[in-house]
Design a protein around this motif. Structure first.
Motif, mmCIF file in Angstrom:
data_model
loop_
_atom_site.group_PDB
_atom_site.id
_atom_site.type_symbol
_atom_site.label_atom_id
_atom_site.label_comp_id
_atom_site.label_asym_id
_atom_site.label_seq_id
_atom_site.Cartn_x
_atom_site.Cartn_y
_atom_site.Cartn_z
ATOM 1 N N VAL A 25 -4.408 6.846 -2.220
ATOM 2 C CA VAL A 25 -3.832 5.566 -1.822
ATOM 3 C C VAL A 25 -3.761 4.626 -3.018
ATOM 4 C CG1 VAL A 25 -4.080 3.549 -0.321
ATOM 5 C CG2 VAL A 25 -4.780 5.802 0.497
ATOM 6 N N PHE A 26 -2.649 3.927 -3.149
ATOM 7 C CA PHE A 26 -2.541 2.845 -4.124
ATOM 8 C C PHE A 26 -2.417 1.531 -3.369
ATOM 9 C CE2 PHE A 26 -1.247 6.517 -6.481
ATOM 10 C CZ PHE A 26 -1.749 6.290 -7.751
ATOM 11 N N LEU A 27 -3.247 0.577 -3.733
ATOM 12 C CA LEU A 27 -3.175 -0.737 -3.107
ATOM 13 C C LEU A 27 -2.807 -1.749 -4.162
ATOM 14 C CD1 LEU A 27 -3.906 -2.999 -0.953
ATOM 15 C CD2 LEU A 27 -6.231 -2.867 -1.874
ATOM 16 N N LYS A 28 -1.796 -2.546 -3.855
ATOM 17 C CA LYS A 28 -1.460 -3.636 -4.754
ATOM 18 C C LYS A 28 -1.834 -4.950 -4.088
ATOM 19 C CE LYS A 28 2.146 -6.545 -6.062
ATOM 20 N NZ LYS A 28 3.530 -6.935 -5.986
ATOM 21 N N ARG A 29 -2.684 -5.706 -4.738
ATOM 22 C CA ARG A 29 -3.041 -7.048 -4.267
ATOM 23 C C ARG A 29 -2.791 -7.996 -5.417
ATOM 24 N NH1 ARG A 29 -6.604 -7.947 0.097
ATOM 25 N NH2 ARG A 29 -7.285 -9.847 -0.918
ATOM 26 N N ASP A 30 -1.881 -8.897 -5.268
ATOM 27 C CA ASP A 30 -1.485 -9.775 -6.366
ATOM 28 C C ASP A 30 -1.157 -8.928 -7.592
ATOM 29 O OD1 ASP A 30 -1.824 -12.008 -4.817
ATOM 30 O OD2 ASP A 30 -3.957 -12.147 -5.312
ATOM 31 N N LYS A 31 -1.951 -9.138 -8.672
ATOM 32 C CA LYS A 31 -1.637 -8.389 -9.886
ATOM 33 C C LYS A 31 -2.544 -7.187 -10.099
ATOM 34 C CE LYS A 31 0.598 -12.085 -12.357
ATOM 35 N NZ LYS A 31 0.571 -13.081 -13.412
ATOM 36 N N ILE A 63 0.861 -1.186 0.000
ATOM 37 C CA ILE A 63 0.000 0.000 0.000
ATOM 38 C C ILE A 63 0.889 1.224 0.000
ATOM 39 C CG2 ILE A 63 -1.205 1.406 1.718
ATOM 40 C CD1 ILE A 63 -3.318 -0.558 1.947
ATOM 41 N N ILE A 64 0.515 2.211 -0.790
ATOM 42 C CA ILE A 64 1.242 3.476 -0.776
ATOM 43 C C ILE A 64 0.243 4.589 -0.480
ATOM 44 C CG2 ILE A 64 2.618 5.114 -2.110
ATOM 45 C CD1 ILE A 64 3.542 2.719 -3.820
#
Lengths: 406, 249
Positions: free
Chosen positions: B83-89, B70-71
């Motif tokens: 907010v940027f959330l990365k979950r898997d791809k 998470i950024i």
């Protein structure tokens, strides 16, 4: 001179049927050829108009380097000085300041990349007639912040008038561009390519969204037609103070220009083949004419007619019949071409789809550009002149006795 | 005596070469683990440098394993709370000014992330410098006073990797990646990433300043400065959810 002409004219009508058949063959060839070229040129006009003329304008001004990179670094101020220096040519009627950029559009959890265009609502209403393209909902009211969405995009994202559209992207100097707008209307575009992607915003709101306060990145110059557009672009490019690029539609859409050039050559090849056939037809007529009249030529030479003058009369006959045929053909072709301007041919479904992919209106429309008809007349005249050389060669060595005895 | 020593050192070189060959993978593995850790939290500043302007952003990031991160953007004011959330791809983007959470579509993946020289795809890239490449030790070198191994990475045939070749400079003592060169399939140098100003964060020695330099764009780069980092923090998987994005401060 007049005497030779009269002589030739009388000779022509001595064999009415042959003359009529030759005239008819030229007549139909000219009609066919003009109609084909007219359809082609009409199609090009249609393409240029849909791609360049209608909305994006025949001439655009950007900060130098914008078109190559299309990034958000190329904003500029539409200052009075810039306006003055662009007005110098006297050909530019109106300036349409715009912001063009890309953003992600989102509605009902559907997302799609879109072209976002910030426009001055009042100006565009008058000059690009954007308001007339609204076919659902309504156009921007004064001072109102909302968006107009292309029909294709609206269909794809299932947006109706009154829905909320979210735009997310990057603005000037890497600021985040994020906005939420009510959809005020849905606009129709001839080019489905645009229709599928386009979103309109009032210019001031676009400047806020992209963080480019008081700036634009695209200035459309309204000129009368495509030709004037190129003239103005060439005149202004590199000549105005400051770091700008002035681009005409040929530079903005090089693919379109290429396509037209290739297609036009194809037309010429077809025209060449058809006129080759006609040329041999005319040549055949002339050979017949001369063979039938060998005895007559012999008598004329015997009583002192100069061979050169005799050949000249035959030459005039060939020339007259050809040009007459061409003129009749043009007279016949003009109304036919004109008819298809009034009632353009609609493409069949499959071709229409293809045309739409190229971003053009799916109809075949002609043009009555004088150059097309002039072209036909010129080609026929040249053919007649070349064939007309033959009697000079054939008669130069003619002997009165041989001719009479044949 | 002299001949003997030359012979011995020659023998040593011959023996040591294959040893390095085997070690290249080990070195990269250590460097990779060093960067990642199991979970982490970082405070950083990102500076976008362009020929005519620069822009500075500050942000906090949390990461757990390879799959979650998470950024949270802290400044500038216009973007605060993004907010940027990365979950898997997947990448989700929460934009507080319009109160929307948007999943970035595949078409956006190759576009620049927040105007930097990184793409959205760089954030989610699944390729691993350990498993997706064949490793080869090239030589020793020195970067900013640190003796380094230079290791060449060639993508494996079946790996989904955009680069044709990567060269890594990994320091011998701490296994820090101090310089990375990215080449395309035709062997042209595209990006250089450098790391310097080594600091100790939470007991780990790491370069605190990274620069991403696209070679073909003069005057352009992205600088990441780590102000603070913690490792092995206690963080639950449900921290990395779309619901939690909206609550982050």
């Amino acid at each position: 001179m007049m005497f030779y002409f009269r002589l030739a004219w009388r000779n022509l009508w001595r064999n009415k049927r042959r003359t009529a058949i030759t005239l008819a063959s030229i007549f139909f060839a000219v009609i066919l050829s003009s109609l084909m070229m007219s359809l082609k040129e009409g199609t090009y006009e249609n393409m240029i108009k849909t791609t360049a003329g209608d909305f994006s304008g025949f001439v655009q001004v950007h900060a130098d380097g914008y078109w190559e990179e299309k990034t958000m670094d190329y904003f500029f101020e539409f200052s009075e000085e810039l306006k003055d220096s662009l007005s110098d040519t006297g050909e530019v009627d109106v300036f349409l300041p715009r912001i063009e950029s890309f953003a992600l559009a989102e509605a009902h959890a559907n997302t799609k990349g879109s072209i976002v265009i910030g426009i001055d609502p009042e100006l565009e209403k008058t000059y690009s007639k954007l308001d007339e393209r609204v076919f659902e909902g309504s156009y921007f009211a004064k001072g109102e912040i909302s968006v107009l969405v292309g029909k294709g995009l609206a269909d794809y994202m299932e947006i109706a008038v009154g829905d909320t559209l979210v735009l997310l992207g990057q603005g000037y100097r890497a600021v985040t561009a994020a906005g939420k707008y009510a959809v005020k209307g849905i606009v129709k575009f001839g080019s489905p390519e645009l229709s599928k992607q386009i979103v309109f915003l009032p210019l001031e709101e676009a400047q806020r969204l992209f963080g480019a306060y008081g700036l634009i990145n695209n200035l459309v110059l309204k000129v009368d037609d495509a030709e004037t557009g190129m003239k103005v672009a060439h005149k202004l490019d590199g000549e105005i103070p400051g770091s700008y690029e002035v681009m005409g539609w040929e530079d903005l859409y090089p693919d379109l220009v290429n396509m037209i050039e290739t297609d036009r050559v194809e037309g010429y090849v077809f025209m060449f083949i058809m006129y080759m056939v006609i040329a041999f037809g005319i040549f055949g007529t002339m050979l017949m004419m001369m063979a039938e009249r060998r005895h007559e030529f012999g008598v004329l030479i015997a009583i002192g007619m100069k061979r050169l003058k005799l050949a000249f009369v035959v030459f005039i006959e060939v020339f007259v019949i050809s040009v007459l045929g061409a003129m009749l053909g043009i007279l016949g072709a003009y109304p036919v071409c004109y008819y298809f301007i009034l009632f353009p041919i609609r493409y069949g479904e499959n071709v229409a789809k293809m045309a739409e992919e190229f971003g053009m209106e799916p109809v075949l429309r002609t043009t009555v550009e004088p150059a097309i008809f002039l072209q036909q007349a010129t080609v026929i005249a040249i053919i007649a002149i070349i064939i007309g050389i033959y009697p000079f060669i054939s008669l130069s060595g003619a002997n009165a006795v041989d001719e009479m005895n044949s | 005596m002299k001949t003997a020593s030359i012979f011995i050192s020659a023998l040593f070189i011959v023996v040591s070469l294959p040893a390095f060959g085997q070690n290249a993978l080990e070195i990269v593995k250590k460097a990779d683990e060093k960067m990642k850790g199991n979970s982490s939290r970082a405070e950083m500043t990102i500076e976008i440098v362009r020929p005519k302007w620069t822009r500075e952003m500050s942000m906090t990031s949390w990461a757990k394993g390879d799959d979650y991160s998470i950024i949270l953007i802290q400044s500038p004011a216009r973007d605060k709370g993004t907010v940027f959330l990365k979950r898997d791809k997947e990448i989700w983007n929460w934009v507080p000014s319009i109160e929307r959470n948007i999943k970035l579509p595949p078409s956006m993946m190759m576009q620049s992330w927040m105007g930097t020289d990184f793409t959205n795809d760089d954030l989610v890239k699944q390729s691993s410098i350990v498993t997706d490449y064949e490793h080869k030790y090239l030589k020793d070198s020195t970067v900013a006073g640190f003796p380094c191994y230079v290791i060449e990475l060639i993508p494996k045939a079946d790996a989904a990797v955009v680069w044709g070749k990567i060269k890594l400079w990994i320091d011998k003592e701490e296994y820090m990646q101090l310089r990375t060169e990215f080449y395309d399939e035709d062997g042209f140098l595209i990006n250089i990433m450098t790391g310097d100003e080594v600091k100790t964060f939470d007991g780990k020695k790491l370069p605190s300043r990274m620069e991403m330099i696209p070679v073909e764009k003069p005057g352009q780069k992205t600088v990441i400065i780590y102000n603070d980092m913690e490792f092995e923090i206690d963080i639950a998987d449900n921290f990395f959810t779309t619901q939690n994005m909206k609550r982050l401060k």
